[in-house]
Design an enzyme around this catalytic site. Structure first.
Site, PDB file in Angstrom:
ATOM      1  N   GLY A 105     -64.881  16.874  67.392  1.00 18.94           N
ATOM      2  CA  GLY A 105     -65.488  16.258  66.216  1.00 18.94           C
ATOM      3  C   GLY A 105     -64.743  15.076  65.632  1.00 18.94           C
ATOM      4  O   GLY A 105     -64.738  14.889  64.412  1.00 18.94           O
ATOM      5  N   THR A 106     -64.143  14.226  66.488  1.00 19.80           N
ATOM      6  CA  THR A 106     -63.439  13.052  65.937  1.00 19.80           C
ATOM      7  C   THR A 106     -64.421  12.072  65.293  1.00 19.80           C
ATOM      8  O   THR A 106     -64.127  11.480  64.247  1.00 19.80           O
ATOM      9  CB  THR A 106     -62.622  12.333  67.026  1.00 19.80           C
ATOM     10  OG1 THR A 106     -63.461  12.064  68.153  1.00 19.80           O
ATOM     11  CG2 THR A 106     -61.438  13.179  67.465  1.00 19.80           C
ATOM     12  N   ASN A 107     -65.589  11.880  65.895  1.00 20.49           N
ATOM     13  CA  ASN A 107     -66.580  10.992  65.270  1.00 20.49           C
ATOM     14  C   ASN A 107     -67.154  11.617  64.005  1.00 20.49           C
ATOM     15  O   ASN A 107     -67.474  10.912  63.041  1.00 20.49           O
ATOM     16  CB  ASN A 107     -67.693  10.649  66.267  1.00 20.49           C
ATOM     17  CG  ASN A 107     -67.281   9.532  67.206  1.00 20.49           C
ATOM     18  OD1 ASN A 107     -66.727   8.526  66.794  1.00 20.49           O
ATOM     19  ND2 ASN A 107     -67.539   9.714  68.491  1.00 20.49           N
ATOM     20  N   MET A 154     -72.768  17.411  73.856  1.00 12.71           N
ATOM     21  CA  MET A 154     -72.737  17.383  75.318  1.00 12.71           C
ATOM     22  C   MET A 154     -73.895  18.143  75.977  1.00 12.71           C
ATOM     23  O   MET A 154     -73.784  18.606  77.094  1.00 12.71           O
ATOM     24  CB  MET A 154     -71.402  17.966  75.810  1.00 12.71           C
ATOM     25  CG  MET A 154     -70.187  17.231  75.280  1.00 12.71           C
ATOM     26  SD  MET A 154     -70.203  15.455  75.611  1.00 12.71           S
ATOM     27  CE  MET A 154     -69.896  15.472  77.372  1.00 12.71           C
ATOM     28  N   ILE A 179     -77.950  17.763  77.090  1.00 16.54           N
ATOM     29  CA  ILE A 179     -79.076  16.839  77.259  1.00 16.54           C
ATOM     30  C   ILE A 179     -80.280  17.431  76.549  1.00 16.54           C
ATOM     31  O   ILE A 179     -80.748  18.526  76.875  1.00 16.54           O
ATOM     32  CB  ILE A 179     -79.399  16.615  78.754  1.00 16.54           C
ATOM     33  CG1 ILE A 179     -78.187  16.019  79.475  1.00 16.54           C
ATOM     34  CG2 ILE A 179     -80.619  15.719  78.908  1.00 16.54           C
ATOM     35  CD1 ILE A 179     -77.781  14.636  79.022  1.00 16.54           C
ATOM     36  N   LEU A 180     -80.785  16.693  75.563  1.00 20.63           N
ATOM     37  CA  LEU A 180     -81.941  17.153  74.804  1.00 20.63           C
ATOM     38  C   LEU A 180     -83.231  16.695  75.487  1.00 20.63           C
ATOM     39  O   LEU A 180     -83.284  15.614  76.065  1.00 20.63           O
ATOM     40  CB  LEU A 180     -81.878  16.610  73.377  1.00 20.63           C
ATOM     41  CG  LEU A 180     -80.655  17.072  72.564  1.00 20.63           C
ATOM     42  CD1 LEU A 180     -80.545  16.291  71.269  1.00 20.63           C
ATOM     43  CD2 LEU A 180     -80.734  18.565  72.284  1.00 20.63           C
ATOM     44  N   ASN A 194     -76.950   7.747  68.383  1.00 19.25           N
ATOM     45  CA  ASN A 194     -75.900   8.193  69.299  1.00 19.25           C
ATOM     46  C   ASN A 194     -74.862   7.084  69.425  1.00 19.25           C
ATOM     47  O   ASN A 194     -75.198   5.895  69.372  1.00 19.25           O
ATOM     48  CB  ASN A 194     -76.493   8.492  70.680  1.00 19.25           C
ATOM     49  CG  ASN A 194     -75.431   8.994  71.656  1.00 19.25           C
ATOM     50  OD1 ASN A 194     -74.677   9.905  71.346  1.00 19.25           O
ATOM     51  ND2 ASN A 194     -75.372   8.393  72.835  1.00 19.25           N
ATOM     52  N   HIS A 248     -72.071   5.560  72.055  1.00 14.91           N
ATOM     53  CA  HIS A 248     -71.669   5.595  73.463  1.00 14.91           C
ATOM     54  C   HIS A 248     -70.431   4.728  73.635  1.00 14.91           C
ATOM     55  O   HIS A 248     -70.385   3.599  73.121  1.00 14.91           O
ATOM     56  CB  HIS A 248     -72.806   5.072  74.353  1.00 14.91           C
ATOM     57  CG  HIS A 248     -72.479   5.125  75.816  1.00 14.91           C
ATOM     58  ND1 HIS A 248     -72.460   6.309  76.525  1.00 14.91           N
ATOM     59  CD2 HIS A 248     -72.124   4.146  76.686  1.00 14.91           C
ATOM     60  CE1 HIS A 248     -72.122   6.050  77.777  1.00 14.91           C
ATOM     61  NE2 HIS A 248     -71.909   4.755  77.895  1.00 14.91           N
TER      62      HIS A 248
END
Length: 213
Positions: free
Chosen positions: A14-16, A93, A95-96, A110, A112
């Site tokens: 959870g760094t972001n 992580m 894929i939705l 998102n 990237h």
């Protein structure tokens, strides 16, 4: 106008998420508040970050569902139950499937760790992105915040920030510098712009509207 309710989806450290929490504390996410953190697995350290910040944490575990589609449907149900306006993928992580994009069109962000369309798409995640960038010998890399579409890393680009690649970089040092100099800068800014109603999507182009008086 009431604040937009934000859900941050996480899988790991959870760094972001922390960058978003810090931005919220500074008052840099105008018009929005993090209302929920949802993890794809129990015990994710990001849930501890949420708890310390007083943000409700939830788990919608991938392992509890037979496939990604079933998990996505459950996740959408949870987001609707929580009355969420904006979904932020921050190191999520899983894929939705298309049910998520259909439920939240142009309302999922998102981040990237590369300058899309370089080093993106299926298989490009985590350190793999930086390994490929270094193998290719690029002089610049960076980060991109984009809206999520049904194509992997293929949605309209909101913000990008370049970071110089240094001669002695390893995937780990490049990853860290891109997080510090790009991801943690542009993700909170993109969230704030969305919550202020300043992002207008026209095809593949995202226009940033001037702040209204």
């Amino acid at each position: 106008m009431s604040a937009k309710r934000i859900a941050v989806l996480v899988s790991g450290g959870g760094t972001n998420l922390q960058a978003l929490i810090d931005a919220q504390r500074r008052g840099d996410t105008a018009g929005g508040e993090i209302a929920a953190v949802i993890a794809s697995k129990p015990g994710a350290y990001a849930l501890e970050r949420a708890a310390r910040a007083g943000i409700p944490g939830y788990v919608v575990a991938r392992r509890d569902y037979p496939d990604s589609r079933a998990m996505t449907v459950a996740l959408v149900d949870k987001l609707k139950e929580l009355d969420i306006d904006l979904v932020v993928l921050a190191g999520f992580m899983v894929i939705l499937t298309e049910e998520m994009v259909r439920a939240y069109p142009n309302a999922i962000l998102n981040v990237h760790p590369a300058l899309i369309p370089s080093f993106c798409g299926e298989g490009y995640y985590g350190l793999h992105v930086h390994e490929k960038a270094l193998e290719y010998g690029v002089k610049l890399s960076g980060a991109t915040v984009h809206f999520v579409s049904e194509a992997c890393d293929g949605g309209p680009i909101v913000l990008q920030k370049a970071v110089e690649v240094e001669v002695d970089d390893t995937p780990e040092t490049l990853q860290r510098r891109i997080m510090e100099q790009a991801e943690w800068v542009i993700l909170p800014r993109a969230v704030s712009l969305f919550c202020q109603g300043r992002l207008q999507v026209e095809g593949r182009t995202v226009r940033i509207l001037k702040q209204s008086d």
